[in-house]
Scaffold this motif. Structure first.
Motif, PDB file in Angstrom:
ATOM      1  N   ASP A 127      57.626  50.599  27.801  1.00  0.00           N
ATOM      2  CA  ASP A 127      57.188  51.700  28.671  1.00  0.00           C
ATOM      3  C   ASP A 127      55.717  51.558  29.070  1.00  0.00           C
ATOM      4  O   ASP A 127      55.174  52.425  29.766  1.00  0.00           O
ATOM      5  N   VAL A 128      55.069  50.513  28.630  1.00  0.00           N
ATOM      6  CA  VAL A 128      53.662  50.267  28.972  1.00  0.00           C
ATOM      7  C   VAL A 128      53.606  49.167  30.032  1.00  0.00           C
ATOM      8  O   VAL A 128      54.302  48.155  29.919  1.00  0.00           O
ATOM      9  N   THR A 129      52.762  49.374  31.051  1.00  0.00           N
ATOM     10  CA  THR A 129      52.581  48.355  32.092  1.00  0.00           C
ATOM     11  C   THR A 129      51.414  47.448  31.714  1.00  0.00           C
ATOM     12  O   THR A 129      50.324  47.934  31.397  1.00  0.00           O
ATOM     13  N   PHE A 130      51.652  46.160  31.760  1.00  0.00           N
ATOM     14  CA  PHE A 130      50.620  45.179  31.419  1.00  0.00           C
ATOM     15  C   PHE A 130      50.196  44.437  32.689  1.00  0.00           C
ATOM     16  O   PHE A 130      51.000  43.722  33.291  1.00  0.00           O
ATOM     17  N   ASP A 131      48.940  44.638  33.108  1.00  0.00           N
ATOM     18  CA  ASP A 131      48.346  43.839  34.176  1.00  0.00           C
ATOM     19  C   ASP A 131      47.529  42.742  33.504  1.00  0.00           C
ATOM     20  O   ASP A 131      46.466  43.008  32.933  1.00  0.00           O
ATOM     21  N   ILE A 132      48.031  41.524  33.564  1.00  0.00           N
ATOM     22  CA  ILE A 132      47.402  40.401  32.867  1.00  0.00           C
ATOM     23  C   ILE A 132      46.860  39.420  33.895  1.00  0.00           C
ATOM     24  O   ILE A 132      47.559  39.094  34.868  1.00  0.00           O
ATOM     25  N   TYR A 133      45.628  38.983  33.694  1.00  0.00           N
ATOM     26  CA  TYR A 133      45.088  38.010  34.651  1.00  0.00           C
ATOM     27  C   TYR A 133      44.405  36.852  33.946  1.00  0.00           C
ATOM     28  O   TYR A 133      43.796  37.009  32.891  1.00  0.00           O
ATOM     29  N   PHE A 134      44.566  35.658  34.577  1.00  0.00           N
ATOM     30  CA  PHE A 134      43.825  34.478  34.140  1.00  0.00           C
ATOM     31  C   PHE A 134      42.485  34.487  34.881  1.00  0.00           C
ATOM     32  O   PHE A 134      42.474  34.499  36.120  1.00  0.00           O
ATOM     33  N   PRO A 135      41.359  34.487  34.169  1.00  0.00           N
ATOM     34  CA  PRO A 135      40.052  34.676  34.820  1.00  0.00           C
ATOM     35  C   PRO A 135      39.625  33.450  35.624  1.00  0.00           C
ATOM     36  O   PRO A 135      40.049  32.327  35.340  1.00  0.00           O
ATOM     37  N   PRO A 136      38.766  33.680  36.626  1.00  0.00           N
ATOM     38  CA  PRO A 136      38.316  32.573  37.492  1.00  0.00           C
ATOM     39  C   PRO A 136      37.162  31.782  36.877  1.00  0.00           C
ATOM     40  O   PRO A 136      36.012  31.940  37.275  1.00  0.00           O
ATOM     41  N   TYR A 137      37.486  30.918  35.904  1.00  0.00           N
ATOM     42  CA  TYR A 137      36.479  29.972  35.413  1.00  0.00           C
ATOM     43  C   TYR A 137      35.933  29.166  36.593  1.00  0.00           C
ATOM     44  O   TYR A 137      36.644  28.959  37.597  1.00  0.00           O
ATOM     45  N   SER A 138      34.729  28.629  36.448  1.00  0.00           N
ATOM     46  CA  SER A 138      34.275  27.663  37.460  1.00  0.00           C
ATOM     47  C   SER A 138      35.107  26.388  37.306  1.00  0.00           C
ATOM     48  O   SER A 138      35.627  26.075  36.223  1.00  0.00           O
ATOM     49  N   ILE A 139      35.214  25.645  38.396  1.00  0.00           N
ATOM     50  CA  ILE A 139      35.977  24.396  38.370  1.00  0.00           C
ATOM     51  C   ILE A 139      35.388  23.427  37.336  1.00  0.00           C
ATOM     52  O   ILE A 139      36.090  22.560  36.802  1.00  0.00           O
ATOM     53  N   LEU A 140      34.101  23.604  37.013  1.00  0.00           N
ATOM     54  CA  LEU A 140      33.447  22.666  36.096  1.00  0.00           C
ATOM     55  C   LEU A 140      34.003  22.735  34.672  1.00  0.00           C
ATOM     56  O   LEU A 140      33.898  21.753  33.926  1.00  0.00           O
ATOM     57  N   GLN A 141      34.571  23.862  34.279  1.00  0.00           N
ATOM     58  CA  GLN A 141      35.162  23.938  32.936  1.00  0.00           C
ATOM     59  C   GLN A 141      36.287  22.914  32.794  1.00  0.00           C
ATOM     60  O   GLN A 141      36.375  22.177  31.815  1.00  0.00           O
ATOM     61  N   TYR A 142      37.148  22.874  33.800  1.00  0.00           N
ATOM     62  CA  TYR A 142      38.285  21.956  33.747  1.00  0.00           C
ATOM     63  C   TYR A 142      37.855  20.511  34.013  1.00  0.00           C
ATOM     64  O   TYR A 142      38.412  19.571  33.437  1.00  0.00           O
ATOM     65  N   VAL A 143      36.846  20.348  34.865  1.00  0.00           N
ATOM     66  CA  VAL A 143      36.333  19.000  35.132  1.00  0.00           C
ATOM     67  C   VAL A 143      35.673  18.433  33.874  1.00  0.00           C
ATOM     68  O   VAL A 143      35.784  17.231  33.586  1.00  0.00           O
ATOM     69  N   ALA A 144      35.006  19.287  33.113  1.00  0.00           N
ATOM     70  CA  ALA A 144      34.402  18.837  31.848  1.00  0.00           C
ATOM     71  C   ALA A 144      35.483  18.313  30.915  1.00  0.00           C
ATOM     72  O   ALA A 144      35.325  17.259  30.276  1.00  0.00           O
ATOM     73  N   GLU A 202      41.615  17.405  39.865  1.00  0.00           N
ATOM     74  CA  GLU A 202      41.712  15.964  40.065  1.00  0.00           C
ATOM     75  C   GLU A 202      40.801  15.489  41.186  1.00  0.00           C
ATOM     76  O   GLU A 202      40.184  14.415  41.102  1.00  0.00           O
ATOM     77  N   ALA A 203      40.655  16.307  42.233  1.00  0.00           N
ATOM     78  CA  ALA A 203      39.898  15.886  43.417  1.00  0.00           C
ATOM     79  C   ALA A 203      38.401  16.162  43.306  1.00  0.00           C
ATOM     80  O   ALA A 203      37.603  15.537  44.028  1.00  0.00           O
ATOM     81  N   TYR A 204      38.008  17.044  42.416  1.00  0.00           N
ATOM     82  CA  TYR A 204      36.614  17.518  42.407  1.00  0.00           C
ATOM     83  C   TYR A 204      35.644  16.443  41.922  1.00  0.00           C
ATOM     84  O   TYR A 204      35.914  15.721  40.961  1.00  0.00           O
ATOM     85  N   ARG A 205      34.512  16.365  42.611  1.00  0.00           N
ATOM     86  CA  ARG A 205      33.430  15.479  42.205  1.00  0.00           C
ATOM     87  C   ARG A 205      32.188  16.320  41.939  1.00  0.00           C
ATOM     88  O   ARG A 205      31.800  17.133  42.786  1.00  0.00           O
ATOM     89  N   VAL A 206      31.551  16.137  40.807  1.00  0.00           N
ATOM     90  CA  VAL A 206      30.412  16.954  40.392  1.00  0.00           C
ATOM     91  C   VAL A 206      29.202  16.658  41.279  1.00  0.00           C
ATOM     92  O   VAL A 206      28.862  15.485  41.482  1.00  0.00           O
ATOM     93  N   PRO A 207      28.544  17.722  41.812  1.00  0.00           N
ATOM     94  CA  PRO A 207      27.330  17.504  42.619  1.00  0.00           C
ATOM     95  C   PRO A 207      26.254  16.798  41.813  1.00  0.00           C
ATOM     96  O   PRO A 207      26.047  17.092  40.638  1.00  0.00           O
ATOM     97  N   ARG A 208      25.603  15.843  42.419  1.00  0.00           N
ATOM     98  CA  ARG A 208      24.506  15.098  41.746  1.00  0.00           C
ATOM     99  C   ARG A 208      23.167  15.366  42.422  1.00  0.00           C
ATOM    100  O   ARG A 208      23.110  15.617  43.592  1.00  0.00           O
TER     101      ARG A 208
END
Length: 368
Positions: free
Chosen positions: A256-273, A362-368
């Motif tokens: 009877d409880v509604t759950f609004d669950i979200y995956f937060p918007p990490y920066s792309i750099l977390q996954y690139v790391a 996969e496509a992201y390249r870190v700014p230098r």
């Protein structure tokens, strides 16, 4: 010969009287508001959220529980209420795991929450001790067992807070003590529940969140000396077990409880790391989030949102203070997305946003 015994007896009686008096003071003042909303002295709140939440659950009125880790800690209840049309109680805890969050949510639901807004990321499912074995969490304080109440009422730290609260209640001392409270060695220094762990209203957002800081954090966590930390705790089997018990089990017990669950918007750099320095951990992240997205999107009382592949946010490094923590500007966007139902996961294609994220990483390249 009887004199020493008499002195010892008097000392013992005096000690007992002092402890009883201190306990009575703590019960009457009740700085945590564990027994009642504050009336004798002005209410005060602490940023020690694992302890403070026990008092908030007992003293506040709410219909919605807002919970998460440090990604949710800076939200203000007033902003949540305004955006979602609810009466919320923020229960986010920095560095909290699913055991702690699930335990607190169980209590919030028992006390009347009909809706849960849950910032959920994969990290919360890392292996953690049972709630009663957690040295950083007092479950007995929430349960109000004799052990929990004794630890609160007999604590010298509580007595210190009670005395300061009494002094703040004296009119000539109220304003000066309130102004210096954040600098005093007391926990209960905030006068407004809305300010618990929220950034100051005059906070310089551009100084705290910018690409320079985000790239510096990326360089720090990917340094070969420290990069192994990126993979700590990512044990797939253990994470699945925690997810099933702490999330699916909790949600299933409360249809009877509604759950609004979200995956937060990490920066792309977390996954690139992870891609560059700990690919095994990234593989586990993909696997566990695929399971979580598939399972949660099928539950009838869950509305699941995935904000991880919103490129205009996650690729703009000025939105972040490090590789994961986003600015108050993004906080506001998150509330708007939830209110409008944007980026909701389609149960017929629960992995669509994850697939988009994988392609971006996969496509992201870190700014230098």
């Amino acid at each position: 010969m009887r004199k020493p015994f008499t002195q010892v007896k008097r000392l013992l009686l005096a000690s007992v009287a002092f402890v009883l008096a201190a306990s009575a003071l703590n019960y009457v003042v009740d700085p945590l508001q564990l027994f009642r909303p504050s009336r004798l002295v002005p209410a005060a709140y602490s940023v020690d959220t694992r302890m403070q939440n026990a008092g908030l659950l007992a003293s506040q009125s709410f219909d919605t529980a807002f919970i998460g880790s440090s990604l949710a800690i800076h939200f203000r209840q007033s902003d949540i209420d305004r955006a979602l049309g609810v009466r919320s109680l923020k229960l986010a805890m920095t560095g909290s795991n699913s055991r702690q969050q699930g335990f607190v949510l169980e209590d919030a639901i028992a006390r009347g929450a009909k809706r849960v807004v849950w910032e959920m990321d994969d990290w919360i499912y890392v292996d953690a001790p049972a709630i009663d074995d957690d040295p950083y969490f007092s479950a007995d304080l929430y349960r109000r067992t004799a052990k929990g109440l004794a630890s609160y009422l007999l604590s010298t730290a509580t007595t210190k807070e009670s005395l300061v609260s009494l002094l703040r209640a004296i009119p000539p001392l109220h304003a000066p003590l309130a102004s210096v409270a954040p600098y005093l060695p007391v926990k209960f220094a905030l006068s407004d529940v809305d300010d618990i762990y929220a950034l100051p209203r005059n906070f310089d957002v551009s100084a705290g969140y910018n690409a320079k800081r985000t790239l510096a954090a990326f360089a720090y966590i990917t340094d070969p000396v420290r990069s192994h930390f990126l993979g700590i705790g990512y044990d797939y089997d253990a994470m699945v077990g925690h997810f099933q018990r702490d999330a699916v089990g909790l949600i299933a017990r409360h249809p009877d409880v509604t759950f609004d669950i979200y995956f937060p918007p990490y920066s792309i750099l977390q996954y690139v790391a992870m891609r560059d320095a700990s690919p095994a951990a990234l593989k586990t992240v993909y696997e566990i989030t695929a399971l979580v997205a598939t399972r949660l999107s099928q539950l009838p009382n869950v509305r699941l949102y995935d904000f991880r592949a919103i490129k205009e946010v996650t690729h703009d490094l000025d939105n972040y203070g490090d590789v994961i923590h986003h600015s108050p500007v993004v906080d506001a966007k998150v509330l708007t997305w939830l209110a409008e139902g944007k980026y909701r996961v389609d149960p017929r294609a629960p992995l669509a946003s994850l697939d988009a994220l994988k392609a971006q990483v996969e496509a992201y390249r870190v700014p230098r």
